[in-house]
Write a protein that holds these residues in place. Sequence first.
Motif: not given
Length: 186
Positions: A68-95
């Motif tokens: 999840c965090y790797n996907l968030a990092r790719v999103c951050q590199y592309q200035a897709r902050t909301d998408d990055a936050f989604y992957y961080h949330q997904l990791a938290h909820i699923q774990i």
Amino acid sequence: MSSFSIGQFSLEYWQSLTEEAQTNLSLGEYYQAEECYGHALTEAQKLIDDLSLSAQYEHSARLYKTACYNLARVCQYQARTDDAFYYHQLAHIQIQQFADKQQLTPVTRYSALQVLDGTIVTLLEYYQQSNVKASKKFADALINEHVAFMEKHNNMNLLSEAPQETTGCGQCEGCVVPDTENAVIH
């Protein structure tokens, strides 16, 4: 690279996807990196979804968070902050849902709770940097929910040592528990 496979999950496959994605990311090929990281997340999802694969595999939560965090990092590199936050949330909820499963061994649960502590820090950092008006309320609610969740698990996340003595995870070749940490290194 060590080979480890349980059921339909393959650590070797997960690692190869992650390595390919990292290469693509370093070359600025964000679409290809995101695609490979997405496949790595799909592979890690198998561990979260099927307890017959993961209940005794202490690295399940860490692999899922990493994907999840790797996907968030790719999103951050592309200035897709909301998408990055989604992957961080997904990791938290699923774990969090994974850590709540009664079938987990004490070591697997302990590892998941330790990973969960890391996910909350990332989410709180996002809220701290966010321009959203209700960010403080979201952060406070997240903290309260996290504290209640950890209390439900007898604050196992605060233990200085894993619930069982171990010299490795017992499933992978070459795992080592460092003297200064309670993490297993492959």
